[in-house]
Design a protein around this motif. Structure first.
Motif, PDB file in Angstrom:
ATOM      1  N   ALA A  39      25.128   0.660  30.614  1.00  0.00           N
ATOM      2  CA  ALA A  39      25.681   1.667  29.700  1.00  0.00           C
ATOM      3  C   ALA A  39      25.875   3.016  30.385  1.00  0.00           C
ATOM      4  CB  ALA A  39      24.765   1.830  28.493  1.00  0.00           C
ATOM      5  N   THR A  40      25.371   3.161  31.617  1.00  0.00           N
ATOM      6  CA  THR A  40      25.537   4.427  32.333  1.00  0.00           C
ATOM      7  C   THR A  40      27.015   4.677  32.587  1.00  0.00           C
ATOM      8  OG1 THR A  40      23.416   4.069  33.443  1.00  0.00           O
ATOM      9  CG2 THR A  40      24.858   5.761  34.354  1.00  0.00           C
ATOM     10  N   LYS A  41      27.492   5.831  32.194  1.00  0.00           N
ATOM     11  CA  LYS A  41      28.916   6.126  32.308  1.00  0.00           C
ATOM     12  C   LYS A  41      29.264   6.582  33.721  1.00  0.00           C
ATOM     13  CE  LYS A  41      29.561   7.366  27.435  1.00  0.00           C
ATOM     14  NZ  LYS A  41      29.994   8.429  26.500  1.00  0.00           N
ATOM     15  N   PRO A  42      30.368   6.059  34.274  1.00  0.00           N
ATOM     16  CA  PRO A  42      30.813   6.547  35.581  1.00  0.00           C
ATOM     17  C   PRO A  42      31.432   7.931  35.443  1.00  0.00           C
ATOM     18  CG  PRO A  42      32.408   5.004  34.691  1.00  0.00           C
ATOM     19  CD  PRO A  42      31.249   5.025  33.727  1.00  0.00           C
ATOM     20  N   LEU A  43      31.713   8.539  36.583  1.00  0.00           N
ATOM     21  CA  LEU A  43      32.408   9.823  36.542  1.00  0.00           C
ATOM     22  C   LEU A  43      33.787   9.626  35.903  1.00  0.00           C
ATOM     23  CD1 LEU A  43      31.529  11.145  40.106  1.00  0.00           C
ATOM     24  CD2 LEU A  43      30.684  12.044  37.939  1.00  0.00           C
ATOM     25  N   PRO A  44      34.240  10.557  35.081  1.00  0.00           N
ATOM     26  CA  PRO A  44      35.506  10.367  34.360  1.00  0.00           C
ATOM     27  C   PRO A  44      36.704  10.351  35.301  1.00  0.00           C
ATOM     28  CG  PRO A  44      34.690  12.600  34.060  1.00  0.00           C
ATOM     29  CD  PRO A  44      33.608  11.854  34.772  1.00  0.00           C
ATOM     30  N   GLN A  45      37.688   9.533  34.947  1.00  0.00           N
ATOM     31  CA  GLN A  45      38.935   9.453  35.708  1.00  0.00           C
ATOM     32  C   GLN A  45      40.028  10.150  34.908  1.00  0.00           C
ATOM     33  OE1 GLN A  45      39.573   7.728  38.806  1.00  0.00           O
ATOM     34  NE2 GLN A  45      41.480   8.876  38.668  1.00  0.00           N
ATOM     35  N   THR A  46      40.612  11.183  35.486  1.00  0.00           N
ATOM     36  CA  THR A  46      41.663  11.938  34.808  1.00  0.00           C
ATOM     37  C   THR A  46      42.999  11.233  34.987  1.00  0.00           C
ATOM     38  OG1 THR A  46      40.469  14.002  35.235  1.00  0.00           O
ATOM     39  CG2 THR A  46      42.794  14.187  34.624  1.00  0.00           C
ATOM     40  N   GLU A  47      43.751  11.138  33.921  1.00  0.00           N
ATOM     41  CA  GLU A  47      45.071  10.526  33.972  1.00  0.00           C
ATOM     42  C   GLU A  47      46.150  11.616  34.045  1.00  0.00           C
ATOM     43  OE1 GLU A  47      45.580   7.432  34.348  1.00  0.00           O
ATOM     44  OE2 GLU A  47      43.545   6.703  33.985  1.00  0.00           O
ATOM     45  N   PRO A  48      47.266  11.337  34.686  1.00  0.00           N
ATOM     46  CA  PRO A  48      47.597  10.095  35.382  1.00  0.00           C
ATOM     47  C   PRO A  48      46.923  10.035  36.753  1.00  0.00           C
ATOM     48  CG  PRO A  48      49.407  11.626  35.609  1.00  0.00           C
ATOM     49  CD  PRO A  48      48.403  12.306  34.716  1.00  0.00           C
ATOM     50  N   ALA A  49      46.592   8.841  37.198  1.00  0.00           N
ATOM     51  CA  ALA A  49      45.985   8.673  38.515  1.00  0.00           C
ATOM     52  C   ALA A  49      47.009   8.994  39.596  1.00  0.00           C
ATOM     53  CB  ALA A  49      45.477   7.244  38.671  1.00  0.00           C
ATOM     54  N   GLN A  50      46.545   9.634  40.661  1.00  0.00           N
ATOM     55  CA  GLN A  50      47.420   9.992  41.779  1.00  0.00           C
ATOM     56  C   GLN A  50      46.707   9.698  43.089  1.00  0.00           C
ATOM     57  OE1 GLN A  50      49.577  13.764  41.673  1.00  0.00           O
ATOM     58  NE2 GLN A  50      48.930  14.071  39.537  1.00  0.00           N
ATOM     59  N   VAL A  51      47.488   9.462  44.118  1.00  0.00           N
ATOM     60  CA  VAL A  51      46.961   9.279  45.468  1.00  0.00           C
ATOM     61  C   VAL A  51      47.648  10.305  46.361  1.00  0.00           C
ATOM     62  CG1 VAL A  51      46.708   7.719  47.421  1.00  0.00           C
ATOM     63  CG2 VAL A  51      46.560   6.831  45.085  1.00  0.00           C
ATOM     64  N   PRO A  52      46.898  11.136  47.067  1.00  0.00           N
ATOM     65  CA  PRO A  52      47.515  12.193  47.883  1.00  0.00           C
ATOM     66  C   PRO A  52      48.305  11.620  49.054  1.00  0.00           C
ATOM     67  CG  PRO A  52      45.163  12.069  48.304  1.00  0.00           C
ATOM     68  CD  PRO A  52      45.427  11.161  47.153  1.00  0.00           C
ATOM     69  N   LYS A  53      49.385  12.313  49.397  1.00  0.00           N
ATOM     70  CA  LYS A  53      50.180  11.934  50.563  1.00  0.00           C
ATOM     71  C   LYS A  53      49.881  12.850  51.746  1.00  0.00           C
ATOM     72  CE  LYS A  53      53.977  10.216  47.639  1.00  0.00           C
ATOM     73  NZ  LYS A  53      53.324   8.921  47.525  1.00  0.00           N
ATOM     74  N   GLU A  54      49.220  13.955  51.484  1.00  0.00           N
ATOM     75  CA  GLU A  54      48.768  14.854  52.548  1.00  0.00           C
ATOM     76  C   GLU A  54      47.256  14.977  52.439  1.00  0.00           C
ATOM     77  OE1 GLU A  54      50.919  18.439  51.866  1.00  0.00           O
ATOM     78  OE2 GLU A  54      52.805  17.641  52.685  1.00  0.00           O
ATOM     79  N   PHE A  55      46.618  15.509  53.507  1.00  0.00           N
ATOM     80  CA  PHE A  55      45.164  15.408  53.568  1.00  0.00           C
ATOM     81  C   PHE A  55      44.470  16.729  53.886  1.00  0.00           C
ATOM     82  CE2 PHE A  55      47.148  11.372  54.764  1.00  0.00           C
ATOM     83  CZ  PHE A  55      46.752  10.627  53.660  1.00  0.00           C
ATOM     84  N   GLY A  56      45.107  17.821  53.493  1.00  0.00           N
ATOM     85  CA  GLY A  56      44.401  19.092  53.509  1.00  0.00           C
ATOM     86  C   GLY A  56      43.430  19.147  52.331  1.00  0.00           C
ATOM     87  N   ILE A  57      42.338  19.893  52.485  1.00  0.00           N
ATOM     88  CA  ILE A  57      41.279  19.939  51.469  1.00  0.00           C
ATOM     89  C   ILE A  57      41.128  21.359  50.964  1.00  0.00           C
ATOM     90  CG2 ILE A  57      38.820  19.540  51.035  1.00  0.00           C
ATOM     91  CD1 ILE A  57      38.941  17.535  53.412  1.00  0.00           C
ATOM     92  N   GLN A  58      40.955  21.493  49.663  1.00  0.00           N
ATOM     93  CA  GLN A  58      40.719  22.811  49.067  1.00  0.00           C
ATOM     94  C   GLN A  58      39.527  22.755  48.116  1.00  0.00           C
ATOM     95  OE1 GLN A  58      44.591  24.005  47.344  1.00  0.00           O
ATOM     96  NE2 GLN A  58      44.591  25.694  48.808  1.00  0.00           N
ATOM     97  N   PHE A  59      38.695  23.788  48.206  1.00  0.00           N
ATOM     98  CA  PHE A  59      37.646  24.037  47.221  1.00  0.00           C
ATOM     99  C   PHE A  59      38.082  25.270  46.434  1.00  0.00           C
ATOM    100  CE2 PHE A  59      35.573  21.743  50.616  1.00  0.00           C
ATOM    101  CZ  PHE A  59      34.702  20.883  49.961  1.00  0.00           C
ATOM    102  N   LYS A  60      38.227  25.098  45.127  1.00  0.00           N
ATOM    103  CA  LYS A  60      38.752  26.176  44.290  1.00  0.00           C
ATOM    104  C   LYS A  60      37.706  26.619  43.267  1.00  0.00           C
ATOM    105  CE  LYS A  60      43.468  24.288  44.539  1.00  0.00           C
ATOM    106  NZ  LYS A  60      44.629  23.785  43.755  1.00  0.00           N
ATOM    107  N   ASP A  61      37.121  27.785  43.491  1.00  0.00           N
ATOM    108  CA  ASP A  61      36.149  28.382  42.545  1.00  0.00           C
ATOM    109  C   ASP A  61      35.098  27.367  42.113  1.00  0.00           C
ATOM    110  OD1 ASP A  61      37.463  30.876  42.508  1.00  0.00           O
ATOM    111  OD2 ASP A  61      38.926  30.094  41.069  1.00  0.00           O
TER     112      ASP A  61
END
Length: 598
Positions: free
Chosen positions: A334-356
């Motif tokens: 019954a443990t809930k996984p981390l929520p998945q936001t829709e629509p699902a996307q897969v990145p085409k570039e691989f730069g990383i950002q941490f925003k606030d």
């Protein structure tokens, strides 16, 4: 006096129904096996019923044998009894076919697979609160308690309930007085059962938790034994383990003491009821209204029924073990996984950002990451530096989505991690942790784990780049050498190089290195550093570094303190600015000049 174990869920009702347990059992074996399990349960119930009617046939059989000169009626009743008993045996054989043909084993395998899949999706922050031994006990012990012995236990329960009931009904059809008295025993058992089962439930749940704790302590002691011996503390920990076993013993002894009196009461009620049946039968024989042969048959039936009726409560204790296992498995599922936001996307570039980004651990005292903003360009090397506990590892775990920030976002190629499917995130990032974990498998299998479809040549190339070939070839069986639990056959530096080879083989676009050269000698460190430098033009690389000399060439260095970004820039620029990084550099330079006084 035994102390009540913590975190034991209270029972919702004083006596949960058998039907609920059966539904939970059917759910646990899955939709494919559930119909077969239901047919098996129906077969066991029917077998118990036919067995009861077969026992009841002994009464007319004995009476006919004593009163019919040509034994024709006796032979008829003997045939009826054989037919009923044979049908019972056939139904029981059919029902237990669910075990015999391997369907129950396959259901067990399926359930373990489900638990494994659930463990992969549970947020690691929650999983870290569970000890490995407790999870081991759940995935192995609880599944076995739930499934492997289910039909055996239920067969005992049905034989203790349905067989006597049907035997009593059969006796009613032959002699209503004896049959009615037999039937009166069951209403007496019901309130006793309802009184006893809640205590049984609590006891089995407390005992189950104690078993899990003991399993965790044994695993922890065994894995830590080399360190305990080196520290001279093996005996102290053994004493703690002994206390765990003593607690388990106390719980078991307490359960037996508390259960002794109720079990004696239940057994006494049953025995007295059966004795009353025999007493009535003797009185009827003396009065001339019952044939002695019938009384003899009742004696046989009573002897056959006395044991299952008397031990009925003990059989239901086995049901409580099953139900407790079902509850523990259900709580994990019954443990809930981390929520998945829709629509699902897969990145085409691989730069990383941490925003606030703000993040606080569930059991933490304060914010681990506070107002963190950073841009890690694609195909660059970014180093994270700062004192221990400043938040470097927490940032990488946020990137791996072991947990989500309470505020802000982490993105890859502009896509929020919450929109990227979990399996795709794992495919995008290779990690070399500071604490390397290798599996008890061969060298080849441990490296190939990074990319299972890789050829032997590709595995060898990755091992060569990570400077592994020399020590692999020295192992007793070379590439086929088992590494032992947690890679115990290798030194710390060798384990770290195997882990680097695994990450190189995976060839993910993002690589996270948690102090990758910390356990290497100087020669290996330089060689591995050259291998890592070759990745910078092709990958997005994050390095957690304590030795600043290893990240002088980084494209940018992020200086972190108390979860906050204090400085960012290249090595030379940060030295020129002064501040926290310059002080760290100066401090490490001073350490290099340190020597042991003669």
């Amino acid at each position: 006096m035994m102390q009540k174990a913590a975190n034991v869920p209270p029972r919702k009702t004083s006596a949960s129904s058998f039907l609920t347990t059966f539904r939970q059992l059917a759910d646990s074996v899955g939709p494919e096996a559930a119909p077969g399990l239901r047919w098996s349960l129906a077969g066991l119930i029917a077998a118990a019923a036919f067995q009861g009617f077969g026992l009841a046939a002994i009464a007319p059989l004995f009476t006919a044998a004593a009163t019919d000169p040509d034994l024709s009626r006796a032979l008829i009743w003997f045939g009826v009894m054989i037919a009923l008993m044979g049908t019972a045996s056939g139904l029981r054989w059919f029902a237990q076919g669910f075990d015999f043909d391997g369907r129950m084993v396959r259901a067990t395998w399926r359930l373990r697979g489900q638990l494994g899949a659930k463990l992969r999706e549970i947020p690691l922050e929650q999983l870290q609160n569970k000890r490995a031994g407790e999870l081991n006990s759940m995935v192995l012990g609880n599944v076995d308690e739930n499934l492997l012995y289910a039909l055996t236990v239920l067969n005992l329960v049905f034989t203790a309930i349905v067989t006597p009931l049907c035997a009593a009904i059969g006796i009613v059809m032959f002699d209503w007085r004896l049959g009615l008295l037999l039937l009166m025993i069951f209403p007496a058992i019901v309130p006793l059962y309802r009184w006893r089962r809640p205590a049984l439930g609590r006891g089995k749940r407390i005992l189950g938790q104690a078993h899990q704790e003991a399993s965790a302590d044994v695993l922890e002691y065994t894995q830590g034994l080399p360190i305990l011996r080196a520290a001279g503390r093996a005996g102290e920990k053994a004493e703690k383990l002994s206390q765990t076993f003593h607690k388990l013993e106390s719980i078991q002894a307490f359960g037996h003491r508390k259960g002794a009196k109720p079990n004696i009461i239940v057994a006494s009620v049953v025995e007295l009821g059966l004795v009353a049946v025999l007493g009535l039968g003797v009185w009827l024989v003396v009065a001339g209204s019952l044939h002695p042969a019938t009384l003899g048959a009742v004696f046989v039936i009573v002897v056959r029924l006395s044991e299952p009726l008397s031990t009925f409560i003990l059989y239901t204790a086995m049901l409580e073990v099953m139900e407790a296992a079902l509850e523990r498995i259900g709580a994990l599922m019954a443990t809930k996984p981390l929520p998945q936001t829709e629509p699902a996307q897969v990145p085409k570039e691989f730069g990383i950002q941490f925003k606030d980004v703000n993040f606080t651990y569930a059991q933490g005292d304060g914010q681990a990451i506070s107002g963190f903003n950073a841009d890690l360009p694609e195909r660059s090397l970014t180093a994270l530096v700062g004192p221990s506990g400043c938040g470097k590892t927490t940032l990488t775990r946020l990137l791996l989505r072991h947990f989500d920030p309470q505020n802000g976002a982490v993105t890859i190629g502009g896509v929020d991690l919450r929109q990227i499917p979990a399996d795709r995130i794992n495919g995008l990032i290779s990690v070399v942790f500071q604490d390397v974990y290798l599996f008890n498998d061969t060298v080849l299998a441990n490296i190939r784990m990074g990319r299972p479809e890789a050829t032997d040549e590709e595995v060898r190339a990755a091992a060569k780049a990570a400077q592994c070939l020399d020590f692999i070839e020295r192992l007793p069986q070379g590439w086929q050498t088992p590494l032992g639990e947690i890679g115990g056959r290798l030194s710390g530096g060798e384990r770290q190089r195997i882990s680097i080879a695994r990450a190189l083989l995976k060839d993910a676009p993002i690589i996270v290195l948690d102090e990758p050269t910390a356990a290497l000698d100087t020669e290996s460190e330089l060689a591995v550093q050259r291998a890592l430098d070759a990745l910078v033009s092709q990958k997005t690389v994050i390095v957690i570094a304590h030795r600043l000399s290893t990240i002088v060439g980084a494209d940018q260095i992020l200086v972190i303190e108390d979860g906050t970004l204090m400085q960012a820039g290249k090595h030379a620029d940060l030295l020129a600015k002064g501040g926290r990084y310059a002080r760290m550099w100066a401090a490490q330079g001073a350490v290099k000049k340190w020597s042991v006084a003669s």
